[in-house]
Design an enzyme around this catalytic site. Structure first.
Site, PDB file in Angstrom:
ATOM      1  N   ARG A  84      10.492  16.751 -70.806  1.00  0.00           N
ATOM      2  CA  ARG A  84      11.268  15.558 -70.822  1.00  0.00           C
ATOM      3  C   ARG A  84      11.112  14.861 -69.388  1.00  0.00           C
ATOM      4  O   ARG A  84      11.226  13.666 -69.325  1.00  0.00           O
ATOM      5  CB  ARG A  84      12.994  16.032 -70.741  1.00  0.00           C
ATOM      6  CG  ARG A  84      13.786  14.927 -70.931  1.00  0.00           C
ATOM      7  CD  ARG A  84      15.407  15.413 -71.483  1.00  0.00           C
ATOM      8  NE  ARG A  84      15.861  16.191 -70.300  1.00  0.00           N
ATOM      9  CZ  ARG A  84      16.884  16.915 -70.449  1.00  0.00           C
ATOM     10  NH1 ARG A  84      17.591  17.036 -71.634  1.00  0.00           N
ATOM     11  NH2 ARG A  84      17.595  17.805 -69.486  1.00  0.00           N
ATOM     12  N   LYS A 187      16.104  10.587 -68.635  1.00  0.00           N
ATOM     13  CA  LYS A 187      16.899  11.181 -67.549  1.00  0.00           C
ATOM     14  C   LYS A 187      16.630  10.494 -66.041  1.00  0.00           C
ATOM     15  O   LYS A 187      16.366  10.845 -65.274  1.00  0.00           O
ATOM     16  CB  LYS A 187      16.899  12.765 -67.554  1.00  0.00           C
ATOM     17  CG  LYS A 187      18.255  13.444 -67.041  1.00  0.00           C
ATOM     18  CD  LYS A 187      18.331  14.905 -67.231  1.00  0.00           C
ATOM     19  CE  LYS A 187      19.297  15.506 -66.542  1.00  0.00           C
ATOM     20  NZ  LYS A 187      20.632  15.185 -66.742  1.00  0.00           N
ATOM     21  N   GLU A 223      26.997  10.104 -77.143  1.00  0.00           N
ATOM     22  CA  GLU A 223      27.097  11.121 -76.586  1.00  0.00           C
ATOM     23  C   GLU A 223      28.171  11.034 -75.464  1.00  0.00           C
ATOM     24  O   GLU A 223      28.772  10.102 -75.245  1.00  0.00           O
ATOM     25  CB  GLU A 223      25.856  11.748 -75.926  1.00  0.00           C
ATOM     26  CG  GLU A 223      25.172  10.637 -74.759  1.00  0.00           C
ATOM     27  CD  GLU A 223      24.205  11.210 -74.042  1.00  0.00           C
ATOM     28  OE1 GLU A 223      24.011  12.373 -73.990  1.00  0.00           O
ATOM     29  OE2 GLU A 223      23.106  10.311 -73.814  1.00  0.00           O
TER      30      GLU A 223
HETATM   31  N1  PLP Z   1      23.343  14.036 -72.035  1.00  0.00           N
HETATM   32  C1  PLP Z   1      23.309  13.491 -70.811  1.00  0.00           C
HETATM   33  C2  PLP Z   1      23.549  12.266 -70.460  1.00  0.00           C
HETATM   34  C3  PLP Z   1      23.224  14.503 -69.570  1.00  0.00           C
HETATM   35  O1  PLP Z   1      23.277  14.181 -68.494  1.00  0.00           O
HETATM   36  C4  PLP Z   1      22.958  15.889 -70.057  1.00  0.00           C
HETATM   37  C5  PLP Z   1      22.748  16.763 -69.059  1.00  0.00           C
HETATM   38  O2  PLP Z   1      21.404  17.256 -68.838  1.00  0.00           O
HETATM   39  C6  PLP Z   1      22.662  16.348 -71.344  1.00  0.00           C
HETATM   40  C7  PLP Z   1      23.086  15.132 -72.405  1.00  0.00           C
HETATM   41  C8  PLP Z   1      22.594  17.648 -71.766  1.00  0.00           C
HETATM   42  O3  PLP Z   1      21.131  17.814 -71.723  1.00  0.00           O
HETATM   43  P1  PLP Z   1      20.519  19.457 -71.407  1.00  0.00           P
HETATM   44  O4  PLP Z   1      21.251  20.080 -72.502  1.00  0.00           O
HETATM   45  O5  PLP Z   1      19.035  19.299 -71.742  1.00  0.00           O
HETATM   46  O6  PLP Z   1      21.090  19.741 -70.073  1.00  0.00           O
HETATM   47  C1  COI Z   2      22.967  18.599 -66.728  1.00  0.00           C
HETATM   48  O1  COI Z   2      23.875  19.136 -67.510  1.00  0.00           O
HETATM   49  O2  COI Z   2      22.148  19.343 -66.087  1.00  0.00           O
HETATM   50  C2  COI Z   2      23.151  17.418 -66.083  1.00  0.00           C
HETATM   51  O3  COI Z   2      22.240  17.052 -65.365  1.00  0.00           O
HETATM   52  C3  COI Z   2      24.533  16.945 -66.115  1.00  0.00           C
HETATM   53  C4  COI Z   2      24.752  16.089 -64.704  1.00  0.00           C
HETATM   54  C5  COI Z   2      25.432  14.872 -64.875  1.00  0.00           C
HETATM   55  C6  COI Z   2      25.463  17.375 -63.737  1.00  0.00           C
END
Ligand code: PLP
Ligand code: COI
Length: 344
Positions: A84, A187, A223
Protein backbone atom coordinates in the site's frame (compact mmCIF):
# COMPACT_ATOMS: atom_id res chain seq x y z
CA UNK A 1 12.58 1.88 26.09
CA UNK A 2 12.98 5.33 27.58
CA UNK A 3 10.14 4.60 29.87
CA UNK A 4 11.17 1.48 31.73
CA UNK A 5 9.06 -1.50 30.79
CA UNK A 6 8.26 -2.13 34.40
CA UNK A 7 6.76 1.33 34.83
CA UNK A 8 4.21 0.88 32.04
CA UNK A 9 0.69 0.11 33.10
CA UNK A 10 -0.07 -1.99 29.97
CA UNK A 11 -3.74 -2.49 30.61
CA UNK A 12 -4.38 1.24 30.93
CA UNK A 13 -2.48 2.45 27.87
CA UNK A 14 -4.41 4.58 25.41
CA UNK A 15 -3.38 5.39 21.86
CA UNK A 16 -0.63 7.90 22.65
CA UNK A 17 3.03 8.25 21.79
CA UNK A 18 5.41 6.54 24.20
CA UNK A 19 9.03 7.14 23.27
CA UNK A 20 11.19 4.06 22.74
CA UNK A 21 14.99 3.87 22.51
CA UNK A 22 15.58 3.43 18.79
CA UNK A 23 14.02 4.18 15.45
CA UNK A 24 15.08 3.32 11.90
CA UNK A 25 16.07 5.97 9.39
CA UNK A 26 17.10 5.66 5.73
CA UNK A 27 17.77 8.43 3.18
CA UNK A 28 17.10 8.53 -0.56
CA UNK A 29 19.59 10.76 -2.36
CA UNK A 30 20.59 11.06 -6.01
CA UNK A 31 18.19 8.29 -6.94
CA UNK A 32 19.46 5.67 -4.49
CA UNK A 33 18.44 4.42 -1.07
CA UNK A 34 21.03 4.29 1.68
CA UNK A 35 21.17 1.18 3.88
CA UNK A 36 19.49 2.91 6.79
CA UNK A 37 20.32 2.54 10.47
CA UNK A 38 18.89 2.53 13.95
CA UNK A 39 19.23 5.93 15.59
CA UNK A 40 18.50 7.18 19.12
CA UNK A 41 16.96 10.60 18.52
CA UNK A 42 13.23 11.03 18.11
CA UNK A 43 13.77 14.49 16.62
CA UNK A 44 14.20 15.22 12.93
CA UNK A 45 16.02 18.19 11.42
CA UNK A 46 14.81 19.10 7.92
CA UNK A 47 15.42 22.02 5.59
CA UNK A 48 12.84 24.81 5.92
CA UNK A 49 12.00 24.48 2.22
CA UNK A 50 11.24 20.75 2.48
CA UNK A 51 8.19 19.80 0.36
CA UNK A 52 6.78 17.82 3.29
CA UNK A 53 6.36 21.08 5.22
CA UNK A 54 4.61 23.10 2.52
CA UNK A 55 3.07 20.70 0.05
CA UNK A 56 2.39 17.66 2.28
CA UNK A 57 4.61 15.31 0.32
CA UNK A 58 4.32 12.67 3.00
CA UNK A 59 2.75 9.29 3.52
CA UNK A 60 2.65 6.72 6.28
CA UNK A 61 1.58 3.24 7.26
CA UNK A 62 0.39 1.68 10.49
CA UNK A 63 0.68 -1.90 11.68
CA UNK A 64 1.02 -3.71 14.98
CA UNK A 65 3.27 -6.28 16.60
CA UNK A 66 1.80 -8.54 19.28
CA UNK A 67 3.45 -11.00 21.61
CA UNK A 68 2.25 -14.60 21.23
CA UNK A 69 1.87 -17.03 24.16
CA UNK A 70 5.22 -18.65 23.18
CA UNK A 71 6.99 -15.27 23.28
CA UNK A 72 7.20 -14.78 19.49
CA UNK A 73 6.59 -11.21 18.40
CA UNK A 74 4.12 -11.34 15.50
CA UNK A 75 3.54 -8.83 12.72
CA UNK A 76 0.18 -8.91 10.96
CA UNK A 77 0.33 -8.92 7.12
CA UNK A 78 3.21 -6.42 6.85
CA UNK A 79 3.54 -7.22 3.12
CA UNK A 80 0.18 -5.52 2.54
CA UNK A 81 1.32 -2.34 4.30
CA UNK A 82 4.44 -2.30 2.16
CA UNK A 83 2.40 -2.76 -1.03
CA UNK A 84 0.00 0.00 0.00
CA UNK A 85 2.89 2.35 0.70
CA UNK A 86 4.13 1.52 -2.80
CA UNK A 87 0.80 2.60 -4.29
CA UNK A 88 0.82 5.78 -2.23
CA UNK A 89 4.38 6.73 -3.15
CA UNK A 90 3.57 6.28 -6.83
CA UNK A 91 0.59 8.65 -6.47
CA UNK A 92 2.66 11.27 -4.59
CA UNK A 93 5.69 11.02 -6.92
CA UNK A 94 7.86 9.71 -4.10
CA UNK A 95 10.48 6.96 -4.49
CA UNK A 96 9.27 3.45 -3.76
CA UNK A 97 10.50 1.98 -0.50
CA UNK A 98 11.71 -1.49 -1.55
CA UNK A 99 10.13 -4.35 0.39
CA UNK A 100 13.55 -5.38 1.74
CA UNK A 101 14.12 -1.88 3.16
CA UNK A 102 10.57 -1.62 4.51
CA UNK A 103 10.83 -4.97 6.27
CA UNK A 104 14.34 -4.31 7.56
CA UNK A 105 13.15 -1.01 9.01
CA UNK A 106 10.09 -2.55 10.66
CA UNK A 107 11.82 -5.67 11.95
CA UNK A 108 14.93 -3.93 13.24
CA UNK A 109 12.93 -1.44 15.29
CA UNK A 110 10.65 -4.12 16.68
CA UNK A 111 13.69 -6.23 17.56
CA UNK A 112 15.52 -3.28 19.04
CA UNK A 113 12.52 -2.48 21.14
CA UNK A 114 11.71 -6.13 21.71
CA UNK A 115 11.90 -5.50 25.41
CA UNK A 116 9.14 -2.99 24.82
CA UNK A 117 6.69 -5.32 23.09
CA UNK A 118 3.76 -5.49 25.43
CA UNK A 119 3.52 -8.87 27.17
CA UNK A 120 1.03 -11.43 25.94
CA UNK A 121 -2.33 -11.02 27.60
CA UNK A 122 -1.73 -7.43 28.63
CA UNK A 123 -4.24 -6.11 26.10
CA UNK A 124 -1.62 -3.75 24.68
CA UNK A 125 0.32 -4.01 21.42
CA UNK A 126 3.28 -2.38 19.75
CA UNK A 127 2.10 0.09 17.11
CA UNK A 128 4.54 0.49 14.22
CA UNK A 129 4.57 3.68 12.20
CA UNK A 130 6.62 3.58 8.97
CA UNK A 131 6.57 6.91 7.10
CA UNK A 132 8.21 8.70 4.22
CA UNK A 133 8.70 12.45 3.79
CA UNK A 134 10.06 14.64 1.02
CA UNK A 135 12.90 16.81 2.35
CA UNK A 136 15.64 19.13 1.14
CA UNK A 137 16.01 22.65 -0.20
CA UNK A 138 13.10 23.60 -2.41
CA UNK A 139 10.58 26.36 -3.14
CA UNK A 140 8.44 25.66 -6.22
CA UNK A 141 5.81 22.95 -6.42
CA UNK A 142 7.78 19.89 -7.44
CA UNK A 143 8.84 16.57 -5.87
CA UNK A 144 11.49 16.76 -3.17
CA UNK A 145 15.19 16.34 -3.95
CA UNK A 146 15.64 13.89 -1.05
CA UNK A 147 13.50 11.58 1.08
CA UNK A 148 13.64 10.14 4.56
CA UNK A 149 12.04 6.82 5.42
CA UNK A 150 11.55 6.32 9.13
CA UNK A 151 10.00 3.71 11.34
CA UNK A 152 9.22 4.24 15.00
CA UNK A 153 7.17 2.20 17.43
CA UNK A 154 5.03 2.96 20.44
CA UNK A 155 3.23 0.61 22.81
CA UNK A 156 -0.50 1.31 22.60
CA UNK A 157 -3.80 0.31 24.08
CA UNK A 158 -7.25 0.81 22.55
CA UNK A 159 -7.71 3.60 20.01
CA UNK A 160 -11.12 4.73 21.19
CA UNK A 161 -11.83 5.74 24.76
CA UNK A 162 -13.76 3.07 26.55
CA UNK A 163 -11.25 0.49 25.45
CA UNK A 164 -11.30 -2.97 23.91
CA UNK A 165 -14.54 -3.91 22.29
CA UNK A 166 -16.71 -1.00 23.39
CA UNK A 167 -19.42 0.62 21.31
CA UNK A 168 -18.51 3.85 19.56
CA UNK A 169 -20.66 6.52 17.90
CA UNK A 170 -20.14 8.13 14.51
CA UNK A 171 -21.57 11.34 13.05
CA UNK A 172 -22.10 12.33 9.44
CA UNK A 173 -21.04 15.95 9.16
CA UNK A 174 -21.09 18.38 6.26
CA UNK A 175 -17.49 17.89 5.12
CA UNK A 176 -15.93 15.49 2.62
CA UNK A 177 -12.78 13.48 3.19
CA UNK A 178 -11.78 12.80 -0.39
CA UNK A 179 -12.73 13.37 -4.00
CA UNK A 180 -13.41 10.38 -6.28
CA UNK A 181 -10.08 10.56 -8.09
CA UNK A 182 -8.22 12.37 -5.34
CA UNK A 183 -6.11 10.95 -2.53
CA UNK A 184 -8.77 9.01 -0.62
CA UNK A 185 -7.49 5.58 -1.59
CA UNK A 186 -3.95 6.42 -0.53
CA UNK A 187 -2.39 6.79 2.90
CA UNK A 188 -1.32 10.36 2.21
CA UNK A 189 -0.66 12.51 5.27
CA UNK A 190 -2.71 15.32 3.69
CA UNK A 191 -5.93 13.30 4.09
CA UNK A 192 -5.55 13.40 7.84
CA UNK A 193 -4.95 17.15 8.20
CA UNK A 194 -8.13 17.62 6.18
CA UNK A 195 -10.03 15.35 8.54
CA UNK A 196 -9.13 17.07 11.81
CA UNK A 197 -12.00 19.55 11.66
CA UNK A 198 -14.45 16.81 10.70
CA UNK A 199 -13.39 14.76 13.72
CA UNK A 200 -13.76 17.78 15.99
CA UNK A 201 -17.25 18.48 14.62
CA UNK A 202 -18.26 14.84 15.05
CA UNK A 203 -16.95 14.85 18.62
CA UNK A 204 -18.94 17.97 19.45
CA UNK A 205 -22.05 15.97 18.49
CA UNK A 206 -21.17 13.13 20.88
CA UNK A 207 -19.41 10.83 18.41
CA UNK A 208 -15.81 9.57 18.42
CA UNK A 209 -15.27 10.09 14.70
CA UNK A 210 -16.81 11.38 11.51
CA UNK A 211 -18.52 8.99 9.12
CA UNK A 212 -18.08 10.03 5.51
CA UNK A 213 -20.59 9.57 2.71
CA UNK A 214 -19.55 9.66 -0.94
CA UNK A 215 -18.49 13.16 -1.97
CA UNK A 216 -20.50 13.23 -5.21
CA UNK A 217 -24.01 12.49 -3.91
CA UNK A 218 -23.64 12.19 -0.14
CA UNK A 219 -25.66 8.99 -0.24
CA UNK A 220 -23.28 6.05 -0.18
CA UNK A 221 -21.25 4.94 2.82
CA UNK A 222 -17.51 5.55 2.57
CA UNK A 223 -15.55 5.14 5.79
CA UNK A 224 -14.78 6.69 9.16
CA UNK A 225 -11.89 9.10 9.73
CA UNK A 226 -9.42 6.35 10.56
CA UNK A 227 -11.23 3.10 9.86
CA UNK A 228 -13.20 1.24 7.16
CA UNK A 229 -16.76 -0.01 7.64
CA UNK A 230 -18.12 -3.56 7.73
CA UNK A 231 -21.82 -4.38 8.07
CA UNK A 232 -23.69 -7.48 9.10
CA UNK A 233 -27.06 -7.17 7.38
CA UNK A 234 -30.35 -8.46 8.81
CA UNK A 235 -30.42 -11.08 6.02
CA UNK A 236 -27.25 -12.60 7.52
CA UNK A 237 -24.81 -11.39 4.88
CA UNK A 238 -21.70 -9.26 5.41
CA UNK A 239 -21.32 -6.15 3.30
CA UNK A 240 -18.54 -3.61 3.05
CA UNK A 241 -18.89 -0.36 1.10
CA UNK A 242 -17.31 -0.24 -2.34
CA UNK A 243 -15.72 3.09 -3.19
CA UNK A 244 -12.68 4.33 -5.07
CA UNK A 245 -12.03 7.06 -2.50
CA UNK A 246 -11.58 5.01 0.68
CA UNK A 247 -8.36 3.58 2.05
CA UNK A 248 -8.15 -0.15 1.26
CA UNK A 249 -7.84 -1.46 4.80
CA UNK A 250 -5.75 -4.51 5.66
CA UNK A 251 -8.07 -5.19 8.59
CA UNK A 252 -11.21 -4.99 6.47
CA UNK A 253 -9.79 -7.40 3.91
CA UNK A 254 -8.95 -9.83 6.72
CA UNK A 255 -12.33 -9.45 8.45
CA UNK A 256 -14.21 -10.12 5.21
CA UNK A 257 -12.09 -13.25 4.62
CA UNK A 258 -12.84 -14.46 8.16
CA UNK A 259 -16.55 -13.76 7.64
CA UNK A 260 -16.68 -15.87 4.48
CA UNK A 261 -14.08 -18.56 5.10
CA UNK A 262 -14.53 -19.17 8.82
CA UNK A 263 -18.07 -18.03 9.60
CA UNK A 264 -19.42 -19.15 6.22
CA UNK A 265 -21.32 -15.89 5.62
CA UNK A 266 -22.09 -14.54 2.19
CA UNK A 267 -19.91 -11.45 1.72
CA UNK A 268 -19.93 -8.62 -0.79
CA UNK A 269 -18.26 -5.32 -1.48
CA UNK A 270 -20.81 -2.99 -3.06
CA UNK A 271 -22.12 0.57 -2.86
CA UNK A 272 -24.30 1.00 0.26
CA UNK A 273 -26.97 3.72 0.09
CA UNK A 274 -26.99 4.63 3.79
CA UNK A 275 -30.50 6.02 4.33
CA UNK A 276 -32.13 3.60 1.90
CA UNK A 277 -30.52 0.60 3.61
CA UNK A 278 -30.13 1.70 7.21
CA UNK A 279 -33.09 -0.43 8.37
CA UNK A 280 -31.49 -3.52 6.81
CA UNK A 281 -28.29 -3.14 8.83
CA UNK A 282 -28.06 -5.24 11.98
CA UNK A 283 -24.44 -4.75 13.14
CA UNK A 284 -22.34 -1.77 12.06
CA UNK A 285 -18.60 -1.82 12.81
CA UNK A 286 -15.50 0.24 12.09
CA UNK A 287 -12.24 -1.62 11.46
CA UNK A 288 -8.58 -0.75 11.13
CA UNK A 289 -5.18 -1.41 12.65
CA UNK A 290 -5.71 1.15 15.42
CA UNK A 291 -9.49 0.65 15.67
CA UNK A 292 -9.26 -3.21 15.45
CA UNK A 293 -13.00 -3.96 15.18
CA UNK A 294 -15.08 -1.33 16.93
CA UNK A 295 -18.83 -1.89 17.00
CA UNK A 296 -20.81 1.26 16.20
CA UNK A 297 -23.75 1.72 18.56
CA UNK A 298 -25.28 4.73 16.86
CA UNK A 299 -24.77 7.14 14.01
CA UNK A 300 -25.96 10.71 13.88
CA UNK A 301 -27.13 12.12 10.57
CA UNK A 302 -29.23 15.25 10.07
CA UNK A 303 -30.29 15.56 13.75
CA UNK A 304 -31.29 11.90 14.00
CA UNK A 305 -29.47 9.03 15.73
CA UNK A 306 -29.68 5.64 13.99
CA UNK A 307 -29.10 2.66 16.29
CA UNK A 308 -27.38 -0.67 15.60
CA UNK A 309 -26.49 -3.85 17.52
CA UNK A 310 -30.01 -4.24 18.86
CA UNK A 311 -30.78 -1.54 21.39
CA UNK A 312 -27.30 -0.12 21.07
CA UNK A 313 -26.09 -1.46 24.43
CA UNK A 314 -24.93 -4.92 23.32
CA UNK A 315 -22.27 -5.94 20.85
CA UNK A 316 -23.72 -7.99 18.01
CA UNK A 317 -22.71 -11.67 17.98
CA UNK A 318 -21.12 -11.55 14.51
CA UNK A 319 -18.98 -8.53 15.38
CA UNK A 320 -17.93 -10.29 18.58
CA UNK A 321 -17.00 -13.48 16.70
CA UNK A 322 -15.02 -11.58 14.06
CA UNK A 323 -13.22 -9.59 16.76
CA UNK A 324 -12.29 -12.79 18.59
CA UNK A 325 -11.11 -14.56 15.41
CA UNK A 326 -9.03 -11.61 14.24
CA UNK A 327 -7.40 -10.79 17.56
CA UNK A 328 -6.70 -14.44 18.39
CA UNK A 329 -4.83 -14.83 15.09
CA UNK A 330 -2.98 -11.55 15.62
CA UNK A 331 -1.91 -12.61 19.13
CA UNK A 332 -0.90 -16.11 18.07
CA UNK A 333 -3.67 -17.73 20.12
CA UNK A 334 -5.34 -19.40 17.16
CA UNK A 335 -3.78 -21.37 14.33
CA UNK A 336 -2.95 -18.96 11.53
CA UNK A 337 -4.32 -21.03 8.65
CA UNK A 338 -4.15 -18.02 6.32
CA UNK A 339 -0.42 -17.40 6.87
CA UNK A 340 -1.08 -13.79 7.90
CA UNK A 341 1.35 -13.42 10.79
CA UNK A 342 5.11 -13.18 10.57
CA UNK A 343 7.40 -13.69 13.56
CA UNK A 344 10.10 -11.07 13.92
N1 PLP B 1 -9.22 4.11 6.70
C1 PLP B 1 -8.40 5.08 7.09
C2 PLP B 1 -8.69 6.46 6.63
C3 PLP B 1 -7.30 4.78 7.90
O1 PLP B 1 -6.47 5.75 8.31
C4 PLP B 1 -7.08 3.45 8.30
C5 PLP B 1 -5.92 3.12 9.15
O2 PLP B 1 -4.92 2.69 8.69
C6 PLP B 1 -7.96 2.47 7.87
C7 PLP B 1 -9.02 2.83 7.08
C8 PLP B 1 -7.76 1.05 8.25
O3 PLP B 1 -6.73 0.47 7.49
P1 PLP B 1 -5.87 -0.74 8.06
O4 PLP B 1 -6.82 -1.82 8.41
O5 PLP B 1 -4.99 -1.13 6.92
O6 PLP B 1 -5.13 -0.23 9.22
C1 COI C 1 -4.04 3.01 11.73
O1 COI C 1 -5.06 2.42 12.06
O2 COI C 1 -2.95 2.43 11.66
C2 COI C 1 -4.04 4.40 11.34
O3 COI C 1 -3.14 4.77 10.63
C3 COI C 1 -5.03 5.33 11.83
C4 COI C 1 -4.35 6.55 12.42
C5 COI C 1 -5.14 7.77 12.14
C6 COI C 1 -4.07 6.37 13.88
Amino acid sequence: MNQSKKSIDWSNLGFSYVETDLRFSARWRDGVWGDGELIPSADMAVHEGSPVLHYAQACFEGLKAQTAPNGDVLLFRPDLNCQRMGRTTERLLMPTVPESLFMRGVESVVRADGAGSPPHGSGASLYIRPFLIGVGENLGLRPAPEYEFRVFVSPVGPYYKGGGLSLINLAVIDLDRAAPKGLGAFKAAANYAGGLLATQMAQSLGAQEALYLDPAEHRFLEEAGSANIVLKMKDGSMVTPESESILPSVTRRSVMTLASDVLGLSVSERPVDFLAEVDDIDEFAACGTAAVISPVGKIRMADHWYHFHGDGEMIGPTTQKLYDLLTEIQRGEREDTFGWTRAV
